[in-house]
Design a protein around this motif. Structure first.
Motif, PDB file in Angstrom:
ATOM      1  N   PRO A 145       0.828  -1.207   0.000  1.00 44.32           N
ATOM      2  CA  PRO A 145       0.000   0.000   0.000  1.00 44.32           C
ATOM      3  C   PRO A 145       0.860   1.254   0.000  1.00 44.32           C
ATOM      4  CG  PRO A 145       0.082  -0.948   2.194  1.00 44.32           C
ATOM      5  CD  PRO A 145       0.800  -1.908   1.288  1.00 44.32           C
ATOM      6  N   MET A 146       0.366   2.302  -0.623  1.00 42.26           N
ATOM      7  CA  MET A 146       1.132   3.550  -0.680  1.00 42.26           C
ATOM      8  C   MET A 146       0.224   4.739  -0.958  1.00 42.26           C
ATOM      9  SD  MET A 146       3.073   3.039  -4.366  1.00 42.26           S
ATOM     10  CE  MET A 146       2.809   1.276  -4.592  1.00 42.26           C
ATOM     11  N   SER A 147       0.676   5.887  -0.482  1.00 40.18           N
ATOM     12  CA  SER A 147       0.144   7.167  -0.950  1.00 40.18           C
ATOM     13  C   SER A 147       1.260   7.750  -1.813  1.00 40.18           C
ATOM     14  CB  SER A 147      -0.286   8.039   0.226  1.00 40.18           C
ATOM     15  OG  SER A 147       0.725   8.101   1.213  1.00 40.18           O
ATOM     16  N   GLY A 148       1.659   8.973  -1.632  1.00 36.42           N
ATOM     17  CA  GLY A 148       2.786   9.488  -2.395  1.00 36.42           C
ATOM     18  C   GLY A 148       2.549   9.529  -3.892  1.00 36.42           C
ATOM     19  N   PHE A 149       1.401  10.080  -4.288  1.00 36.67           N
ATOM     20  CA  PHE A 149       1.105  10.265  -5.706  1.00 36.67           C
ATOM     21  C   PHE A 149       0.151  11.446  -5.840  1.00 36.67           C
ATOM     22  CE2 PHE A 149      -2.473   7.956  -4.195  1.00 36.67           C
ATOM     23  CZ  PHE A 149      -3.523   8.155  -5.075  1.00 36.67           C
ATOM     24  N   ASP A 150       0.030  11.953  -7.034  1.00 34.96           N
ATOM     25  CA  ASP A 150      -0.832  13.103  -7.296  1.00 34.96           C
ATOM     26  C   ASP A 150      -2.265  12.601  -7.465  1.00 34.96           C
ATOM     27  OD1 ASP A 150      -2.280  15.234  -8.472  1.00 34.96           O
ATOM     28  OD2 ASP A 150      -0.461  16.066  -9.357  1.00 34.96           O
ATOM     29  N   ASP A 168      -7.854   7.847  -4.144  1.00 34.03           N
ATOM     30  CA  ASP A 168      -7.457   8.096  -2.767  1.00 34.03           C
ATOM     31  C   ASP A 168      -6.089   7.514  -2.429  1.00 34.03           C
ATOM     32  OD1 ASP A 168      -7.719   9.023  -0.115  1.00 34.03           O
ATOM     33  OD2 ASP A 168      -8.504   7.091   0.526  1.00 34.03           O
ATOM     34  N   TRP A 169      -5.873   6.227  -2.690  1.00 36.86           N
ATOM     35  CA  TRP A 169      -4.568   5.622  -2.403  1.00 36.86           C
ATOM     36  C   TRP A 169      -4.336   4.453  -3.336  1.00 36.86           C
ATOM     37  CZ3 TRP A 169      -4.347   0.758   0.449  1.00 36.86           C
ATOM     38  CH2 TRP A 169      -5.578   0.326   0.966  1.00 36.86           C
ATOM     39  N   LEU A 170      -3.143   3.883  -3.256  1.00 38.24           N
ATOM     40  CA  LEU A 170      -2.739   2.833  -4.184  1.00 38.24           C
ATOM     41  C   LEU A 170      -2.320   1.588  -3.408  1.00 38.24           C
ATOM     42  CD1 LEU A 170      -0.336   4.952  -6.441  1.00 38.24           C
ATOM     43  CD2 LEU A 170      -2.820   4.654  -6.718  1.00 38.24           C
ATOM     44  N   CYS A 171      -2.431   0.443  -4.055  1.00 37.78           N
ATOM     45  CA  CYS A 171      -1.933  -0.786  -3.460  1.00 37.78           C
ATOM     46  C   CYS A 171      -1.418  -1.707  -4.560  1.00 37.78           C
ATOM     47  CB  CYS A 171      -3.030  -1.485  -2.664  1.00 37.78           C
ATOM     48  SG  CYS A 171      -2.413  -2.922  -1.728  1.00 37.78           S
TER      49      CYS A 171
END
Length: 197
Positions: A145-150, A168-171
């Motif tokens: 899982p990660m955030s850190g994106f536009d 919202d977020w990525l995985c």
């Protein structure tokens, strides 16, 4: 329900599960993706809102497009993963409530209240993202899982046909390369952040 999971299953889902930064060169099939969704959709959301909207970036092109919106530290994590999922939400999820929650007129609870819809969509889609991770782990896959994106740029590119959806977020999902994980960070004991009254 009186049955409990085995220690092996609890290790798989929680105690030994890790967040991966790199991936083995091993495919995740379309059938596995569908199996993850079939499990995650069973997790509870408020009034069965199901506000989560998921884009499964599996092709090289889709992962390159997604990586272009990520922070420098996350780009390679997206490119190397067999699949990277955009977890988003629908600000107008309430339009689906007549068939998702037919017991009562739940749509009327949110009509005309955009703030309440945003709060509820966000909260419940995050729950669905957590169910996604548990489902993937239960099926023998690993997660990153990660955030850190536009978020805005990702929303515009991947949800362009649905103007009320938001990223919202990525995985990332696949078979994790254990050489890419850090030592496990501390986990607090119960009394640190809990009260039992």
């Amino acid at each position: 329900m009186t049955n409990t999971l085995s220690d092996e299953a609890l290790d798989l889902l929680f105690r030994e599960a890790r967040s991966y930064n790199g991936w083995l060169d091993k495919d995740v099939s379309d059938e596995q993706i569908h199996a993850i969704y079939e499990l995650l959709k069973m997790g509870p959301t408020s009034a069965n809102q199901q506000p989560g909207r998921f884009v499964w970036c599996k092709s090289q092109d889709s992962r390159e497009r997604l990586a272009s919106h990520a922070s420098e530290g996350n780009r390679q994590k997206i490119l190397d993963a067999p699949v990277c999922v955009i977890i988003g939400y629908d600000l107008d999820f309430h339009e689906q409530l007549p068939w998702l929650f037919p017991h009562t007129d739940a749509k009327s609870w949110f009509a005309g209240d955009a703030d309440a819809r945003k709060e509820s969509a966000f909260r419940n889609s995050v729950l669905q993202g957590a169910y996604l991770m548990l489902a993937a782990r239960a099926l023998g896959l690993d997660c990153g899982p990660m955030s850190g994106f536009d978020q805005d740029a990702t929303t515009k590119e991947f949800f362009a046909d649905q103007p009320r959806y938001r990223a919202d977020w990525l995985c990332s999902i696949g078979y994790g390369d254990r050489s890419t994980i850090f030592d496990r960070s501390p986990r607090p004991e119960f009394d640190t952040f809990n009260k039992l009254l």
